[in-house]
Design an enzyme around this catalytic site. Structure first.
Site, PDB file in Angstrom:
ATOM      1  N   LYS A  16       1.004  -1.134   0.100  1.00  9.93           N
ATOM      2  CA  LYS A  16      -0.007   0.045   0.027  1.00  9.93           C
ATOM      3  C   LYS A  16       0.847   1.112  -0.105  1.00  9.93           C
ATOM      4  CE  LYS A  16      -1.642  -1.653   3.903  1.00  9.93           C
ATOM      5  NZ  LYS A  16      -1.174  -3.055   3.859  1.00  9.93           N
ATOM      6  N   GLY A  40       3.641  -1.207   8.853  1.00 10.87           N
ATOM      7  CA  GLY A  40       4.928  -0.706   8.270  1.00 10.87           C
ATOM      8  C   GLY A  40       4.662  -0.657   6.768  1.00 10.87           C
ATOM      9  N   GLN A 228      -2.889  -2.048   7.529  1.00  8.50           N
ATOM     10  CA  GLN A 228      -3.308  -3.486   7.435  1.00  8.50           C
ATOM     11  C   GLN A 228      -4.246  -3.718   6.220  1.00  8.50           C
ATOM     12  OE1 GLN A 228      -4.303  -1.573  10.811  1.00  8.50           O
ATOM     13  NE2 GLN A 228      -2.203  -1.717  10.735  1.00  8.50           N
TER      14      GLN A 228
HETATM   15  P1  GDP Z   1       2.484  -2.196   3.014  1.00  5.86           P
HETATM   16  O1  GDP Z   1       2.416  -2.463   4.514  1.00  5.86           O
HETATM   17  O2  GDP Z   1       1.206  -2.742   2.513  1.00  5.86           O
HETATM   18  O3  GDP Z   1       2.952  -0.701   2.642  1.00  5.86           O
HETATM   19  O4  GDP Z   1       3.646  -3.185   2.338  1.00  5.86           O
HETATM   20  P2  GDP Z   1       5.053  -3.495   2.924  1.00  5.86           P
HETATM   21  O5  GDP Z   1       5.852  -2.396   3.019  1.00  5.86           O
HETATM   22  O6  GDP Z   1       4.797  -4.012   4.499  1.00  5.86           O
HETATM   23  O7  GDP Z   1       5.531  -4.720   2.259  1.00  5.86           O
HETATM   24  C1  GDP Z   1       5.684  -4.703   0.907  1.00  5.86           C
HETATM   25  C2  GDP Z   1       7.161  -5.065   0.421  1.00  5.86           C
HETATM   26  O8  GDP Z   1       7.225  -5.127  -0.693  1.00  5.86           O
HETATM   27  C3  GDP Z   1       8.175  -3.729   0.497  1.00  5.86           C
HETATM   28  O9  GDP Z   1       9.261  -4.348   1.209  1.00  5.86           O
HETATM   29  C4  GDP Z   1       8.033  -3.178  -0.614  1.00  5.86           C
HETATM   30  O10 GDP Z   1       9.351  -2.425  -0.717  1.00  5.86           O
HETATM   31  C5  GDP Z   1       8.043  -4.418  -1.556  1.00  5.86           C
HETATM   32  N1  GDP Z   1       7.454  -4.219  -2.925  1.00  5.86           N
HETATM   33  C6  GDP Z   1       6.429  -3.351  -3.074  1.00  5.86           C
HETATM   34  N2  GDP Z   1       6.000  -3.490  -4.371  1.00  5.86           N
HETATM   35  C7  GDP Z   1       6.970  -4.490  -5.065  1.00  5.86           C
HETATM   36  C8  GDP Z   1       7.113  -5.440  -6.115  1.00  5.86           C
HETATM   37  O11 GDP Z   1       6.292  -4.881  -7.013  1.00  5.86           O
HETATM   38  N3  GDP Z   1       7.691  -6.408  -6.111  1.00  5.86           N
HETATM   39  C9  GDP Z   1       8.639  -6.646  -5.231  1.00  5.86           C
HETATM   40  N4  GDP Z   1       9.760  -7.683  -5.363  1.00  5.86           N
HETATM   41  N5  GDP Z   1       8.689  -5.874  -4.055  1.00  5.86           N
HETATM   42  C10 GDP Z   1       7.753  -5.151  -4.058  1.00  5.86           C
HETATM   43  P1  IMO Z   2       0.599  -2.990   7.349  1.00  2.00           P
HETATM   44  O1  IMO Z   2      -0.248  -1.608   7.361  1.00  2.00           O
HETATM   45  C1  IMO Z   2       0.575  -7.277   8.319  1.00  2.00           C
HETATM   46  C2  IMO Z   2      -1.258  -8.321  11.983  1.00  2.00           C
HETATM   47  C3  IMO Z   2      -0.428  -8.956  13.129  1.00  2.00           C
HETATM   48  C4  IMO Z   2      -1.266  -9.694  13.923  1.00  2.00           C
HETATM   49  C5  IMO Z   2      -2.681  -9.178  13.788  1.00  2.00           C
HETATM   50  C6  IMO Z   2      -3.036  -8.275  14.962  1.00  2.00           C
HETATM   51  O2  IMO Z   2       1.875  -2.778   7.501  1.00  2.00           O
HETATM   52  O3  IMO Z   2      -0.163  -3.940   6.184  1.00  2.00           O
HETATM   53  P2  IMO Z   2      -2.077  -6.208  16.126  1.00  2.00           P
HETATM   54  O4  IMO Z   2      -0.584  -5.762  16.568  1.00  2.00           O
HETATM   55  O5  IMO Z   2      -2.735  -4.996  15.053  1.00  2.00           O
HETATM   56  O6  IMO Z   2      -3.021  -6.165  17.473  1.00  2.00           O
HETATM   57  O7  IMO Z   2      -1.832  -7.357  15.504  1.00  2.00           O
HETATM   58  O8  IMO Z   2      -2.556  -7.984  12.627  1.00  2.00           O
HETATM   59  N1  IMO Z   2      -1.138  -7.113  11.691  1.00  2.00           N
HETATM   60  C7  IMO Z   2      -0.401  -6.787  10.392  1.00  2.00           C
HETATM   61  N2  IMO Z   2      -0.047  -7.668   9.507  1.00  2.00           N
HETATM   62  N3  IMO Z   2       0.778  -6.034   8.242  1.00  2.00           N
HETATM   63  C8  IMO Z   2       0.265  -4.827   9.263  1.00  2.00           C
HETATM   64  O9  IMO Z   2       0.142  -3.636   8.670  1.00  2.00           O
HETATM   65  C9  IMO Z   2      -0.220  -5.542  10.383  1.00  2.00           C
HETATM   66  N4  IMO Z   2      -0.609  -4.737  11.307  1.00  2.00           N
HETATM   67  C10 IMO Z   2      -1.174  -5.886  12.194  1.00  2.00           C
HETATM   68  O10 IMO Z   2       0.675  -9.731  12.682  1.00  2.00           O
HETATM   69  O11 IMO Z   2      -1.552 -11.079  13.114  1.00  2.00           O
HETATM   70 MG    MG Z   3       3.468  -3.294   5.865  1.00  2.00          MG
END
Ligand code: GDP
Ligand code: IMO
Ligand code: MG
Length: 448
Positions: A16, A40, A228
């Site tokens: 996202k 994160g 999330q």
């Molecule tokens: P969010 O929480 O939905 O913002 O996603 P996260 O940042 O936790 O996890 C997504 C991960 O995938 C991060 O490490 C990004 O840098 C990585 N990422 C995003 N888009 C792509 C993609 O198209 N390909 C690959 N290989 N990694 C990606």
């Molecule tokens: P983003 O925004 C993935 C998961 C935790 C756990 C459950 C409850 O980066 O997509 P909490 O601490 O919210 O009470 O945990 O939800 N969880 C996530 N999993 N991405 C997240 O955020 C999450 N935020 C919470 O791992 O299973």
């Molecule tokens: Mg994340």
């Protein structure tokens, strides 16, 4: 129309953050409206990686206002650390960041409760929370009597309020066994610490509801950044293995204070496969070489907790459910490059539960636990696709895979991501999709 929202349709981490960063170019204000430091979100640009947690991913662009609304649970220590991290790398936040005085504040007792109670509440399997105090803070919000909002830190009775809450928490902890009873809560120390936080954050704190309503009514374009994923929604997700807020599209209005009528574009974000961190059922999980391929190529380790993410095939039953629930117009399919090198790729298009074929997502977690995926198998592709920038240049098998996801979810795939960098993005024409999802089959309630 002024509002776009970006909603994760799986269990979080759908990329996202990357999408919000890209879409920020077309918006003036980016809004985080639920969750907290459990999120994160990663943005990669010009070879630099940014990890955002409470601050909207729009902060990296100039001329954009970022708002954290009252639906968020806010840990002042986390937000200050994040601000310092950004400023040390040359990103200024003052004048750009606003924090709601309605946001509920995370205190040390919430973090202690999160650690103490996870696993006890759900019987056998722990929820596996991020340990950031999210559930306990939302619990106090709903319970009201022990809640503290950001605006309360600036009131004359703040010291009295802390004293009252610490007193009650101590009595509660005393009844929770030796470990809880030994947790030290010093009202004076906590008060002094939070007064320091309050002074530091004061220039950013305001009534964000009024600010957003004024902005939208005067033509501002807002981008809502979901945290999330919708399968973690407190009301509609895989309860109790969920987070404590409405993380589906349904949470945008209540969390931000902006009525849904202002939102005209809902983008559902999915990974090209599934991941999950923490406990709870995941029907398409692959504990085998496929799961390893996805984890290693996708670098599937948690952004917040570094835990290895559980990996599996794309679950179209789950994503179709959350796309409908969130009112999704179009789909962004992320991390497609991770699938390169697989001979064949599977999509779960139905479940079998107790020998019966089921096409809807079960409302009870025990039924989901018994769900066996029914897979469609599609050909894979071997090519590295991370340098491709045009939809038509993707291998035929990749295009076919995307088309099938769009078909099963009944929404067009308008954005495809082939790598973490901003540039590694394909904006597809929006193809018309036949809404071919199955007709609803609602089994009669057991007691009918
Ligand atoms: P969010 O929480 O939905 O913002 O996603 P996260 O940042 O936790 O996890 C997504 C991960 O995938 C991060 O490490 C990004 O840098 C990585 N990422 C995003 N888009 C792509 C993609 O198209 N390909 C690959 N290989 N990694 C990606
Ligand atoms: P983003 O925004 C993935 C998961 C935790 C756990 C459950 C409850 O980066 O997509 P909490 O601490 O919210 O009470 O945990 O939800 N969880 C996530 N999993 N991405 C997240 O955020 C999450 N935020 C919470 O791992 O299973
Ligand atoms: Mg994340």
């Amino acid at each position: 129309m002024p509002g776009t929202c970006v909603i994760g349709l799986q269990w979080g981490d759908e990329a996202k953050g990357k999408l919000v960063d890209i879409l920020t170019e077309e918006h003036e204000i980016v809004v985080r409206y639920q969750g907290g430091a459990n999120a994160g979100h990663t943005v990669v640009s010009n070879g630099q990686t940014w990890k955002l947690s409470l601050i909207p991913s729009g902060i990296l662009r100039d001329g954009v206002s970022c708002v954290v609304t009252g639906g968020v649970v806010l840990d002042p220590a986390s937000v200050i650390k994040e601000i310092d991290g950004l400023e040390s790398r040359g990103v200024r936040v003052d004048g750009k960041l606003r924090l709601s005085d309605r946001a509920h504040v995370v205190f040390p007792w919430h973090i202690a409760e999160d650690r103490l109670l996870d696993g006890i509440v759900s019987g056998g399997e722990a929820i596996g929370t991020t340990g950031r105090g999210i559930g306990p803070c939302y619990r106090d919000k709903v319970g009201r009597s022990l809640a503290v909002r950001l605006g309360d830190l600036y009131r004359d009775d703040f010291r009295d309020r802390i004293g009252h809450v610490v007193d009650v928490k101590k009595r509660l902890f005393a009844g929770w066994g030796a470990e809880a009873a030994s947790i030290e809560l010093d009202a004076d120390a906590i008060h002094s610490q939070y007064m320091l936080y309050a002074r530091r954050l004061e220039p950013l704190v305001c009534d964000t509801t009024a600010y957003l309503l004024d902005s939208i009514e005067s033509g501002g374009r807002l981008l809502f950044e979901g945290a999330q994923g919708a399968l973690l929604d407190i009301d509609h997700g895989t309860f109790p293995y969920v987070t404590s807020s409405n993380s589906s599209g349904l949470g945008v209005a209540s969390g931000s204070g902006v009525p849904g009528r202002w939102i005209d574009r809902v983008i559902g974000v999915v990974k090209a496969y599934s991941t999950r961190v923490g406990g709870g059922p995941m029907p398409t999980e692959q504990i085998n070489a496929v799961g390893e391929h996805l984890r290693e190529r996708g670098r599937e380790y948690g952004t917040v907790t570094m835990r290895p993410r559980r990996c599996g095939w794309f679950d179209a039953v789950a994503a179709r459910y959350t796309a409908r629930l969130s009112g999704v117009d179009e789909l962004a399919v992320m991390l497609l490059d991770v699938l390169s090198g697989l001979d064949e790729i599977r999509i779960c298009s139905a479940y079998t539960i107790d020998g019966r074929r089921v096409e809807h997502f079960p409302s009870h977690v025990d039924d989901l636990r018994r769900a066996e995926p029914v897979y469609e198998t599609l050909p894979g592709w071997q090519e590295d696709i991370s340098a491709i920038r045009r939809y038509d240049d993707l291998p035929a098998a990749a295009r076919r895979y995307l088309a099938r996801i769009g078909e099963l979810l009944g929404r067009p795939v308008s954005i495809v991501s082939v790598g973490p960098d901003r540039e590694q993005t394909i904006l597809a024409d929006r193809p018309a999709v036949s809404k071919s999802w199955p007709r609803p089959q609602h089994p009669a309630p057991a007691n009918a």
